[in-house]
Design a protein around this motif. Structure first.
Motif, PDB file in Angstrom:
ATOM      1  N   UNK A 273     177.537 107.070 112.026  1.00  0.00           N
ATOM      2  CA  UNK A 273     178.621 107.411 113.082  1.00  0.00           C
ATOM      3  C   UNK A 273     178.233 107.282 114.807  1.00  0.00           C
ATOM      4  N   UNK A 274     178.717 107.090 115.591  1.00  0.00           N
ATOM      5  CA  UNK A 274     178.828 106.937 117.005  1.00  0.00           C
ATOM      6  C   UNK A 274     177.363 107.834 117.972  1.00  0.00           C
ATOM      7  N   UNK A 275     177.828 108.830 117.112  1.00  0.00           N
ATOM      8  CA  UNK A 275     176.842 109.555 118.517  1.00  0.00           C
ATOM      9  C   UNK A 275     175.850 110.312 117.548  1.00  0.00           C
ATOM     10  N   UNK A 276     175.237 109.628 116.621  1.00  0.00           N
ATOM     11  CA  UNK A 276     174.443 109.598 116.255  1.00  0.00           C
ATOM     12  C   UNK A 276     172.995 107.932 117.023  1.00  0.00           C
ATOM     13  N   UNK A 277     173.693 107.327 118.246  1.00  0.00           N
ATOM     14  CA  UNK A 277     173.431 106.123 119.246  1.00  0.00           C
ATOM     15  C   UNK A 277     173.082 106.870 119.746  1.00  0.00           C
ATOM     16  N   UNK A 278     173.346 107.964 120.399  1.00  0.00           N
ATOM     17  CA  UNK A 278     172.826 108.312 121.889  1.00  0.00           C
ATOM     18  C   UNK A 278     172.281 108.760 122.402  1.00  0.00           C
ATOM     19  N   UNK A 279     170.823 109.205 121.653  1.00  0.00           N
ATOM     20  CA  UNK A 279     169.478 109.344 121.908  1.00  0.00           C
ATOM     21  C   UNK A 279     168.883 109.373 120.930  1.00  0.00           C
ATOM     22  N   UNK A 280     168.436 108.380 121.115  1.00  0.00           N
ATOM     23  CA  UNK A 280     167.780 108.262 119.556  1.00  0.00           C
ATOM     24  C   UNK A 280     166.400 107.442 118.788  1.00  0.00           C
ATOM     25  N   UNK A 281     166.232 108.041 118.203  1.00  0.00           N
ATOM     26  CA  UNK A 281     164.051 107.502 118.785  1.00  0.00           C
ATOM     27  C   UNK A 281     164.121 107.226 117.280  1.00  0.00           C
ATOM     28  N   UNK A 282     162.806 105.916 117.450  1.00  0.00           N
ATOM     29  CA  UNK A 282     162.253 105.363 116.560  1.00  0.00           C
ATOM     30  C   UNK A 282     160.447 105.917 116.770  1.00  0.00           C
ATOM     31  N   UNK A 283     159.813 105.792 115.424  1.00  0.00           N
ATOM     32  CA  UNK A 283     157.935 105.765 115.466  1.00  0.00           C
ATOM     33  C   UNK A 283     158.152 104.873 114.449  1.00  0.00           C
ATOM     34  N   UNK A 339     159.955  94.503 113.846  1.00  0.00           N
ATOM     35  CA  UNK A 339     160.719  95.616 113.525  1.00  0.00           C
ATOM     36  C   UNK A 339     161.585  95.645 114.677  1.00  0.00           C
ATOM     37  N   UNK A 340     160.551  95.765 115.431  1.00  0.00           N
ATOM     38  CA  UNK A 340     160.558  96.061 117.235  1.00  0.00           C
ATOM     39  C   UNK A 340     162.632  95.033 117.579  1.00  0.00           C
ATOM     40  N   UNK A 341     162.220  93.987 116.864  1.00  0.00           N
ATOM     41  CA  UNK A 341     162.906  92.910 117.636  1.00  0.00           C
ATOM     42  C   UNK A 341     164.471  93.600 116.869  1.00  0.00           C
ATOM     43  N   UNK A 342     164.589  93.953 115.746  1.00  0.00           N
ATOM     44  CA  UNK A 342     165.041  94.427 114.726  1.00  0.00           C
ATOM     45  C   UNK A 342     165.845  95.685 115.265  1.00  0.00           C
ATOM     46  N   UNK A 343     164.739  96.847 115.695  1.00  0.00           N
ATOM     47  CA  UNK A 343     165.357  98.102 116.572  1.00  0.00           C
ATOM     48  C   UNK A 343     166.055  98.063 118.369  1.00  0.00           C
ATOM     49  N   UNK A 344     166.196  96.790 118.820  1.00  0.00           N
ATOM     50  CA  UNK A 344     166.226  96.609 119.695  1.00  0.00           C
ATOM     51  C   UNK A 344     168.016  95.978 119.566  1.00  0.00           C
ATOM     52  N   UNK A 345     167.881  95.127 118.855  1.00  0.00           N
ATOM     53  CA  UNK A 345     169.271  93.917 117.875  1.00  0.00           C
ATOM     54  C   UNK A 345     170.471  95.201 117.898  1.00  0.00           C
ATOM     55  N   UNK A 346     169.936  95.850 116.970  1.00  0.00           N
ATOM     56  CA  UNK A 346     170.826  96.896 116.792  1.00  0.00           C
ATOM     57  C   UNK A 346     171.278  97.951 117.587  1.00  0.00           C
ATOM     58  N   UNK A 347     170.039  98.192 118.203  1.00  0.00           N
ATOM     59  CA  UNK A 347     170.387  99.776 118.796  1.00  0.00           C
ATOM     60  C   UNK A 347     169.579  99.666 120.287  1.00  0.00           C
ATOM     61  N   UNK A 348     170.290  99.215 120.988  1.00  0.00           N
ATOM     62  CA  UNK A 348     169.529  98.363 122.595  1.00  0.00           C
ATOM     63  C   UNK A 348     169.611  99.566 122.916  1.00  0.00           C
ATOM     64  N   UNK A 349     169.907 101.071 122.839  1.00  0.00           N
ATOM     65  CA  UNK A 349     170.059 102.426 124.122  1.00  0.00           C
ATOM     66  C   UNK A 349     168.745 102.680 123.081  1.00  0.00           C
ATOM     67  N   UNK A 350     168.069 102.570 121.630  1.00  0.00           N
ATOM     68  CA  UNK A 350     167.363 103.622 121.119  1.00  0.00           C
ATOM     69  C   UNK A 350     165.590 103.455 122.180  1.00  0.00           C
ATOM     70  N   UNK A 351     164.305 104.129 122.081  1.00  0.00           N
ATOM     71  CA  UNK A 351     163.673 104.458 122.147  1.00  0.00           C
ATOM     72  C   UNK A 351     162.791 104.475 121.371  1.00  0.00           C
ATOM     73  N   UNK A 352     161.594 103.599 121.026  1.00  0.00           N
ATOM     74  CA  UNK A 352     160.577 103.564 119.727  1.00  0.00           C
ATOM     75  C   UNK A 352     159.555 104.625 120.588  1.00  0.00           C
ATOM     76  N   UNK A 353     158.815 104.798 120.424  1.00  0.00           N
ATOM     77  CA  UNK A 353     158.064 105.824 120.967  1.00  0.00           C
ATOM     78  C   UNK A 353     156.470 105.396 120.843  1.00  0.00           C
ATOM     79  N   UNK A 354     156.269 105.067 119.648  1.00  0.00           N
ATOM     80  CA  UNK A 354     154.855 104.432 119.057  1.00  0.00           C
ATOM     81  C   UNK A 354     154.974 103.966 118.093  1.00  0.00           C
ATOM     82  N   UNK A 355     153.736 102.689 117.844  1.00  0.00           N
ATOM     83  CA  UNK A 355     153.605 102.454 116.669  1.00  0.00           C
ATOM     84  C   UNK A 355     152.038 102.557 116.447  1.00  0.00           C
ATOM     85  N   UNK A 356     151.787 102.690 115.354  1.00  0.00           N
ATOM     86  CA  UNK A 356     150.757 102.926 114.737  1.00  0.00           C
ATOM     87  C   UNK A 356     149.566 102.575 113.929  1.00  0.00           C
TER      88      UNK A 356
END
Length: 356
Positions: A273-283, A339-356
């Motif tokens: 839902x839209x509210x899920x993307x307002x402050x979204x992070x990925x690790x 995967x980073x490109x796909x994240x920002x394509x779908x969720x441009x406001x998201x934050x990627x916290x790290x890749x390890x």
């Protein structure tokens, strides 16, 4: 994000049951705590096989004809005890400290690092002395104030999968909700989030779900909630006001991995839902293993399709002079960038916290 709710195909009925142990052990002193009494009453109501034990670290009489059978029974065994060690381990890069409210997991994820860290004690432990644990957390918060101190509640367990038994996660969420300088984080593969939706979290807890390509969930994550169940739960969590996150872990190089991870992001985009993307992070965490883990996994899941060929990996040194096998730099970079490109394509406001 505009989504045609009417045209979306209905998800299959949710059918992953909550965890129900076959055996329950209690330390005698655990029954001196209200939470211990509460869990005992619950176990009796469920008609479970109840035993006493001198220590939650010493369960030696589990049934089973073979080591594999004993392991599988241990994964269905709950031990209720007192957490005596109140020095918290560090939990980088996720958080400053791990807050220990439970140890062990009911899932059977082939790749899990708990295969090694829990060794011969794969049974599930919950701790009843939550006041002591929260007092210790308060000490860590006060020591670092006014810096924010983050606590990870899922380093050694999946606390969402135990919440219907212990209620401990809600306690920690509401404790952190009252903290100016404390924050909570945890990740889950379970969708049983209802007990947590009315918690007074004050947006100081980030609720994260583990997601992956269909190939990984299907082949390596038995005993966990299905993907559609997790994402439906993520929508509920977002509507309850929690900051939301996703951990893509372990990222596994497999035939068709590009299509698999592209499909993952598309499914997230369509379902959230839209509210899920307002402050979204990925690790993002690539698959890794140690020689010890490889041997244990081969014993416990002899038919696993998990690739653990040292010749195809890079050895990465860690602390204490021990290391892990990760993907070679070229493969790791390809996974991260794709995967980073796909994240920002779908969720441009998201934050990627790290890749390890």
């Amino acid at each position: 994000m505009a989504i045609d709710m009417l045209s979306r195909p209905a998800a299959p009925a949710s059918n992953t049951a909550v965890f129900m142990p076959e055996l329950v052990y209690f330390e005698p002193d655990a029954l001196l705590y209200p939470k211990g009494e509460q869990i005992l009453a619950w176990a009796k109501k469920q008609g479970l096989d109840i035993h006493m034990t001198t220590s939650h670290n010493q369960i030696r009489d589990l049934p089973g004809e073979s080591e594999l059978e004993k392991y599988r029974i241990a994964k269905r065994t709950l031990v209720v005890g007192i957490r005596k060690t109140l020095k918290f381990e560090t939990s980088k890069p996720s958080a400053e400290y791990a807050i220990p409210i439970a140890t062990g997991c009911m899932g059977h994820c082939h790749y899990c690092y708990l295969q090694t860290t829990m060794g011969a004690k794969p049974y599930i432990r919950v701790y009843v002395n939550m006041d002591d644990i929260l007092d210790a957390a308060q000490g860590y918060i006060d020591e670092r104030a006014p810096e924010i101190t983050r606590f990870e509640a899922a380093c050694t367990s999946d606390p969402v999968g135990l919440e219907h038994i212990s209620g401990s996660l809600k306690q920690v969420i509401e404790f952190m909700g009252r903290q100016e300088f404390g924050r909570l984080r945890f990740v889950t593969k379970y969708h049983h989030v209802e007990p947590l939706l009315d918690a007074k979290h004050n947006k100081r807890t980030r609720f994260r779900f583990s997601v992956n390509a269909d190939y990984v969930i299907r082949n390596f994550e038995p005993g966990t909630s299905k993907f559609h169940e997790r994402i439906e739960a993520a929508g509920k969590v977002a509507k309850a006001g929690y900051p939301l996150g996703f951990i893509i872990a372990p990222i596994i190089w497999h035939e068709g991995w590009e299509d698999g991870y592209a499909a993952l992001m598309e499914k997230l985009y369509q379902a959230l839902p839209p509210e899920a993307t307002e402050d979204l992070t990925f690790e993002m965490i690539q698959h890794r293993f140690t020689k010890t883990a490889k041997n244990i996994i081969a014993q416990r899941y002899p038919k696993t399709k998990l690739e653990m060929d040292e010749e195809k990996r890079k050895y990465k040194w860690g602390k204490y002079g021990r290391g892990k096998y990760v993907y070679p730099d070229e493969q790791a970079t390809a996974l991260r960038e794709f995967i980073t490109e796909r994240i920002f394509d779908k969720f441009p406001q998201a934050k990627i916290e790290y890749f390890t």
